[in-house]
Design a protein around this motif. Structure first.
Motif, PDB file in Angstrom:
ATOM      1  N   ILE A  80       0.854  -1.186   0.000  1.00 13.87           N
ATOM      2  CA  ILE A  80       0.000   0.000   0.000  1.00 13.87           C
ATOM      3  C   ILE A  80       0.889   1.235   0.000  1.00 13.87           C
ATOM      4  CG2 ILE A  80      -1.771   1.269   1.289  1.00 13.87           C
ATOM      5  CD1 ILE A  80      -2.784  -1.413   0.278  1.00 13.87           C
ATOM      6  N   LYS A  81       0.573   2.175  -0.858  1.00 15.02           N
ATOM      7  CA  LYS A  81       1.323   3.421  -0.917  1.00 15.02           C
ATOM      8  C   LYS A  81       0.418   4.554  -0.464  1.00 15.02           C
ATOM      9  CE  LYS A  81       4.322   6.062  -3.905  1.00 15.02           C
ATOM     10  NZ  LYS A  81       5.007   6.128  -5.174  1.00 15.02           N
ATOM     11  N   THR A  82       0.982   5.482   0.248  1.00 18.75           N
ATOM     12  CA  THR A  82       0.206   6.650   0.681  1.00 18.75           C
ATOM     13  C   THR A  82       0.697   7.878  -0.078  1.00 18.75           C
ATOM     14  OG1 THR A  82       1.732   7.052   2.499  1.00 18.75           O
ATOM     15  CG2 THR A  82      -0.222   5.755   3.001  1.00 18.75           C
ATOM     16  N   LYS A  83      -0.257   8.748  -0.374  1.00 18.45           N
ATOM     17  CA  LYS A  83       0.056   9.975  -1.108  1.00 18.45           C
ATOM     18  C   LYS A  83      -0.703  11.116  -0.452  1.00 18.45           C
ATOM     19  CE  LYS A  83      -0.143  11.812  -5.791  1.00 18.45           C
ATOM     20  NZ  LYS A  83      -0.556  11.532  -7.173  1.00 18.45           N
ATOM     21  N   LEU A 117      -2.487  14.479  -0.666  1.00 20.84           N
ATOM     22  CA  LEU A 117      -3.169  15.273  -1.689  1.00 20.84           C
ATOM     23  C   LEU A 117      -3.036  16.771  -1.388  1.00 20.84           C
ATOM     24  CD1 LEU A 117      -6.406  13.111  -1.953  1.00 20.84           C
ATOM     25  CD2 LEU A 117      -4.387  13.012  -3.422  1.00 20.84           C
ATOM     26  N   ALA A 118      -3.338  17.591  -2.383  1.00 23.93           N
ATOM     27  CA  ALA A 118      -3.225  19.047  -2.249  1.00 23.93           C
ATOM     28  C   ALA A 118      -4.100  19.593  -1.124  1.00 23.93           C
ATOM     29  CB  ALA A 118      -3.585  19.721  -3.573  1.00 23.93           C
ATOM     30  N   ASN A 119      -5.254  18.948  -0.875  1.00 19.82           N
ATOM     31  CA  ASN A 119      -6.162  19.423   0.173  1.00 19.82           C
ATOM     32  C   ASN A 119      -5.745  18.938   1.568  1.00 19.82           C
ATOM     33  OD1 ASN A 119      -6.831  16.743   0.110  1.00 19.82           O
ATOM     34  ND2 ASN A 119      -8.937  17.031  -0.572  1.00 19.82           N
ATOM     35  N   GLY A 120      -4.574  18.261   1.667  1.00 20.94           N
ATOM     36  CA  GLY A 120      -4.068  17.821   2.961  1.00 20.94           C
ATOM     37  C   GLY A 120      -4.479  16.409   3.349  1.00 20.94           C
ATOM     38  N   LYS A 121      -5.439  15.845   2.648  1.00 15.24           N
ATOM     39  CA  LYS A 121      -5.870  14.484   2.955  1.00 15.24           C
ATOM     40  C   LYS A 121      -4.835  13.483   2.447  1.00 15.24           C
ATOM     41  CE  LYS A 121     -10.798  15.373   2.933  1.00 15.24           C
ATOM     42  NZ  LYS A 121     -12.081  15.038   2.338  1.00 15.24           N
ATOM     43  N   ILE A 122      -4.822  12.327   3.083  1.00 22.42           N
ATOM     44  CA  ILE A 122      -3.911  11.266   2.674  1.00 22.42           C
ATOM     45  C   ILE A 122      -4.711  10.178   1.956  1.00 22.42           C
ATOM     46  CG2 ILE A 122      -2.354   9.456   3.485  1.00 22.42           C
ATOM     47  CD1 ILE A 122      -1.530  11.350   5.736  1.00 22.42           C
ATOM     48  N   LYS A 123      -4.238   9.826   0.771  1.00 21.12           N
ATOM     49  CA  LYS A 123      -4.906   8.806  -0.021  1.00 21.12           C
ATOM     50  C   LYS A 123      -4.044   7.550  -0.013  1.00 21.12           C
ATOM     51  CE  LYS A 123      -6.466   7.765  -4.686  1.00 21.12           C
ATOM     52  NZ  LYS A 123      -6.487   8.184  -6.087  1.00 21.12           N
TER      53      LYS A 123
END
Length: 192
Positions: free
Chosen positions: A26-29, A31-37
């Motif tokens: 699983i990779k985490t990224k 996002l620009a809005n601060g959330k982690i996907k």
């Protein structure tokens, strides 16, 4: 390429190699809005030949490619450095397995499944083979390969538990004594 060299490489893969698929994790990224996907990274396809003799792996690499790695995880003083010739890209795996497939014996089933999977991925993306979602057929091939891996692993573990009989020990000692006697009878060569 000469069929003798191809059969040699196939025999080496049969005896000292692995054909397997591993979960990419699983990779985490962020996002620009601060959330982690979080998302699934995919499946990693691998064909690896491992040995303590670097020269033989360099010979194979010269003829068929791959990347050579040095693994040094010596736990005991008598452990040797281990080298691995690795094929991880879809294209390199396809080239290797297409070339040696007719000569494989032990890993022929795994190679066939891996070839089918890799060729399916490469049809969609000629360069990397990873860009598109997995088809139901590809997922089925991955399941088949994982199943064969687990069966092979279970077999290998069961071989280690076979008791070493006295008869086998006596035969081995007899063979080694004869071999030593024969070596002593041969002329000694001095390096130039």
């Amino acid at each position: 390429m000469d069929s003798i060299i191809i059969s040699y490489i196939a025999g080496f893969l049969d005896g000292e190699g692995s054909i397997y698929v591993a979960d990419g994790g699983i990779k985490t990224k962020k996002l620009a809005n601060g959330k982690i996907k979080k998302y699934f990274k995919g499946w990693n396809t691998n064909v690896i030949i491992t040995n303590t003799h670097k020269g033989v792996l360099e010979f194979i690499q010269k003829h068929i490619g791959g990347r050579l790695y040095k693994r040094s995880y010596k736990q005991k003083s008598y452990h040797h450095t281990v080298y691995s010739l690795s094929f991880t890209t879809q294209k390199s795996i396809e080239t290797l397995l297409d070339t040696i497939f007719p000569f494989l014996i032990v890993k022929k089933q795994q190679a066939q499944i891996m070839l089918n999977y890799v060729k399916s991925r490469l049809k969609k993306n000629k360069k990397y083979g990873q860009a598109f979602p997995y088809t139901p057929n590809e997922m089925n091939l991955l399941r088949q390969l994982k199943k064969v891996q687990q069966e092979s692993s279970a077999k290998a573990k069961s071989y280690k538990t076979i008791p070493f009989s006295d008869r086998t020990e006596k035969a081995s000692i007899h063979f080694l004594k004869n071999r030593i006697d024969n070596r002593n009878q041969k002329s000694q060569f001095t390096p130039i």
